[in-house]
Design a protein around this motif. Structure first.
Motif, PDB file in Angstrom:
ATOM      1  N   UNK A  19       0.841  -1.207   0.000  1.00  0.00           N
ATOM      2  CA  UNK A  19       0.000   0.000   0.000  1.00  0.00           C
ATOM      3  C   UNK A  19       0.872   1.251   0.000  1.00  0.00           C
ATOM      4  N   UNK A  20       1.893   1.253   0.848  1.00  0.00           N
ATOM      5  CA  UNK A  20       2.781   2.416   0.917  1.00  0.00           C
ATOM      6  C   UNK A  20       3.501   2.624  -0.414  1.00  0.00           C
ATOM      7  N   UNK A  21       3.930   1.530  -1.032  1.00  0.00           N
ATOM      8  CA  UNK A  21       4.608   1.632  -2.323  1.00  0.00           C
ATOM      9  C   UNK A  21       3.668   2.197  -3.386  1.00  0.00           C
ATOM     10  N   UNK A  22       2.398   1.767  -3.342  1.00  0.00           N
ATOM     11  CA  UNK A  22       1.400   2.237  -4.308  1.00  0.00           C
ATOM     12  C   UNK A  22       1.207   3.744  -4.209  1.00  0.00           C
ATOM     13  N   UNK A  23       1.015   4.236  -2.988  1.00  0.00           N
ATOM     14  CA  UNK A  23       0.758   5.669  -2.808  1.00  0.00           C
ATOM     15  C   UNK A  23       2.012   6.502  -3.061  1.00  0.00           C
ATOM     16  N   UNK A  24       3.162   5.952  -2.728  1.00  0.00           N
ATOM     17  CA  UNK A  24       4.397   6.727  -2.940  1.00  0.00           C
ATOM     18  C   UNK A  24       4.682   6.911  -4.427  1.00  0.00           C
ATOM     19  N   UNK A  25       4.271   5.962  -5.253  1.00  0.00           N
ATOM     20  CA  UNK A  25       4.460   6.096  -6.691  1.00  0.00           C
ATOM     21  C   UNK A  25       3.492   7.124  -7.289  1.00  0.00           C
ATOM     22  N   UNK A  26       2.317   7.266  -6.678  1.00  0.00           N
ATOM     23  CA  UNK A  26       1.363   8.275  -7.144  1.00  0.00           C
ATOM     24  C   UNK A  26       1.842   9.671  -6.739  1.00  0.00           C
ATOM     25  N   UNK A  27       2.324   9.769  -5.491  1.00  0.00           N
ATOM     26  CA  UNK A  27       2.770  11.071  -4.991  1.00  0.00           C
ATOM     27  C   UNK A  27       4.103  10.891  -4.253  1.00  0.00           C
ATOM     28  N   UNK A  28       5.213  11.075  -4.964  1.00  0.00           N
ATOM     29  CA  UNK A  28       6.548  10.871  -4.367  1.00  0.00           C
ATOM     30  C   UNK A  28       6.865  11.830  -3.221  1.00  0.00           C
ATOM     31  N   UNK A  29       6.078  12.917  -3.059  1.00  0.00           N
ATOM     32  CA  UNK A  29       6.377  13.889  -2.003  1.00  0.00           C
ATOM     33  C   UNK A  29       5.939  13.406  -0.622  1.00  0.00           C
ATOM     34  N   UNK A  30       5.160  12.322  -0.566  1.00  0.00           N
ATOM     35  CA  UNK A  30       4.675  11.810   0.721  1.00  0.00           C
ATOM     36  C   UNK A  30       5.827  11.242   1.531  1.00  0.00           C
ATOM     37  N   UNK A  31       5.895  11.633   2.814  1.00  0.00           N
ATOM     38  CA  UNK A  31       6.931  11.065   3.677  1.00  0.00           C
ATOM     39  C   UNK A  31       6.454   9.754   4.296  1.00  0.00           C
ATOM     40  N   UNK A  32       7.326   9.083   5.014  1.00  0.00           N
ATOM     41  CA  UNK A  32       7.009   7.754   5.538  1.00  0.00           C
ATOM     42  C   UNK A  32       5.854   7.794   6.537  1.00  0.00           C
ATOM     43  N   UNK A  33       5.822   8.860   7.344  1.00  0.00           N
ATOM     44  CA  UNK A  33       4.737   8.980   8.311  1.00  0.00           C
ATOM     45  C   UNK A  33       3.383   9.152   7.635  1.00  0.00           C
ATOM     46  N   UNK A  34       3.354   9.932   6.577  1.00  0.00           N
ATOM     47  CA  UNK A  34       2.109  10.143   5.827  1.00  0.00           C
ATOM     48  C   UNK A  34       1.660   8.862   5.136  1.00  0.00           C
ATOM     49  N   UNK A  35       2.630   8.097   4.625  1.00  0.00           N
ATOM     50  CA  UNK A  35       2.291   6.814   3.996  1.00  0.00           C
ATOM     51  C   UNK A  35       1.723   5.837   5.026  1.00  0.00           C
ATOM     52  N   UNK A  36       2.283   5.869   6.241  1.00  0.00           N
ATOM     53  CA  UNK A  36       1.738   5.028   7.319  1.00  0.00           C
ATOM     54  C   UNK A  36       0.284   5.392   7.606  1.00  0.00           C
ATOM     55  N   UNK A  37      -0.012   6.696   7.632  1.00  0.00           N
ATOM     56  CA  UNK A  37      -1.373   7.142   7.927  1.00  0.00           C
ATOM     57  C   UNK A  37      -2.347   6.755   6.814  1.00  0.00           C
ATOM     58  N   UNK A  38      -1.873   6.807   5.565  1.00  0.00           N
ATOM     59  CA  UNK A  38      -2.730   6.385   4.448  1.00  0.00           C
ATOM     60  C   UNK A  38      -3.065   4.908   4.563  1.00  0.00           C
ATOM     61  N   UNK A  39      -2.088   4.134   5.003  1.00  0.00           N
ATOM     62  CA  UNK A  39      -2.367   2.705   5.205  1.00  0.00           C
ATOM     63  C   UNK A  39      -3.372   2.514   6.339  1.00  0.00           C
ATOM     64  N   UNK A  40      -3.207   3.287   7.421  1.00  0.00           N
ATOM     65  CA  UNK A  40      -4.079   3.137   8.583  1.00  0.00           C
ATOM     66  C   UNK A  40      -5.538   3.440   8.245  1.00  0.00           C
TER      67      UNK A  40
END
Length: 279
Positions: A19-40
């Motif tokens: 999930x984190x990899x999916x969102x990071x490819x859509x928006x590379x500006x997302x940091x790790x904490x934001x990717x964690x929250x998107x997963x949550x």
């Protein structure tokens, strides 16, 4: 294969790294904490991932969505509710517009279904509802409850009419829920009959508040004034309401007097008591 190609038929959740990899490819500006929250907030579920992606494509940045979780919640609710069958919608409307905390047995009566059938319907809607240990059925969040009341407003009148018939099976016990519905649907005669002396006495015997009794008498008084045949009842409600409000006021004075005594202001407490009760 990408998440996007699998979401249409995916039932089990995706793993957190995917999930984190999916969102990071859509928006590379997302940091790790934001990717964690998107997963949550998606829990790796395909339906929620698709909602997030749809919002993003509508020019809602992921950062904005994380800042305004209500926006995401409403989008999720709408996407999932639109798939519900009619019986599920009615169940959700009953929970939304019921003025008591409904038990499984109460819902059985409203829907005219067996216990197993009700439990099956609730199970189908477990994303929205849960059963507490005491058997009460509730929405999973206050935000969801408020959203459902708005979304299911077309069902409100039909559900409330059905609730009236259930409440009437034990009118004195459900009086607090029944009276506002009688008032709403202009069932004045039923309202006046419900507020008979025995039920008012039962209300007092159950140690209910004076404020709730005042509300009941206000309902009764307004309904009785509409018909000359019930002017006697209007007078009865007026007298009870006046007495109740005096008692309520005296209770407030008692609290104030007690507070003065506890503060050691004895002379002020005595003066206040004399002013109230000896005037």
């Amino acid at each position: 294969r990408t998440i996007l190609s699998e979401t249409a038929n995916k039932v089990l959740p995706f793993s957190k790294p995917r999930v984190k990899d999916f969102f990071s490819k859509i928006d590379p500006s997302l940091n790790d904490g934001e990717l964690d929250k998107l997963y949550e907030i998606t829990h790796g579920l395909a339906s929620k991932i698709n909602v997030l992606r749809s919002l993003y494509l509508k020019n809602q940045s992921f950062k904005q969505i994380l800042h305004d979780k209500e926006l995401f919640s409403k989008s999720i609710y709408h996407a999932e509710i639109s798939k519900l069958d009619e019986l599920s919608r009615i169940l959700l409307a009953v929970i939304a517009f019921c003025d008591i905390q409904p038990s499984i047995s109460f819902i059985q009566a409203v829907l005219d279904k067996s216990k197993s059938e009700v439990e099956e319907i609730i199970g189908k809607n477990s994303d929205f509802l849960f059963i507490k240990e005491n058997g009460i059925v509730m929405y999973r969040s206050e935000a969801l409850y408020k959203y459902m009341k708005d979304y299911l407003s077309d069902y409100q009148s039909r559900v409330e009419q059905r609730l009236i018939s259930i409440y009437e099976s034990n009118a004195s016990a459900y009086a607090d829920a029944l009276l506002p519905l009688y008032k709403k649907f202009n069932k004045d005669q039923s309202l006046i009959h419900l507020l008979n002396d025995d039920n008012i006495q039962e209300h007092l015997d159950q140690n209910r508040t004076q404020a709730s009794l005042n509300v009941q008498c206000d309902f009764g008084y307004e309904s009785a004034l509409k018909d000359p045949l019930y002017l006697g009842d209007a007078l009865r409600f007026a007298v009870i309401r006046s007495t109740s409000r005096q008692i309520e006021q005296n209770e407030l004075w008692d609290d104030e007097t007690e507070a003065l005594v506890l503060q050691g202001r004895i002379e002020e407490a005595i003066a206040l008591s004399q002013n109230i009760y000896l005037k």
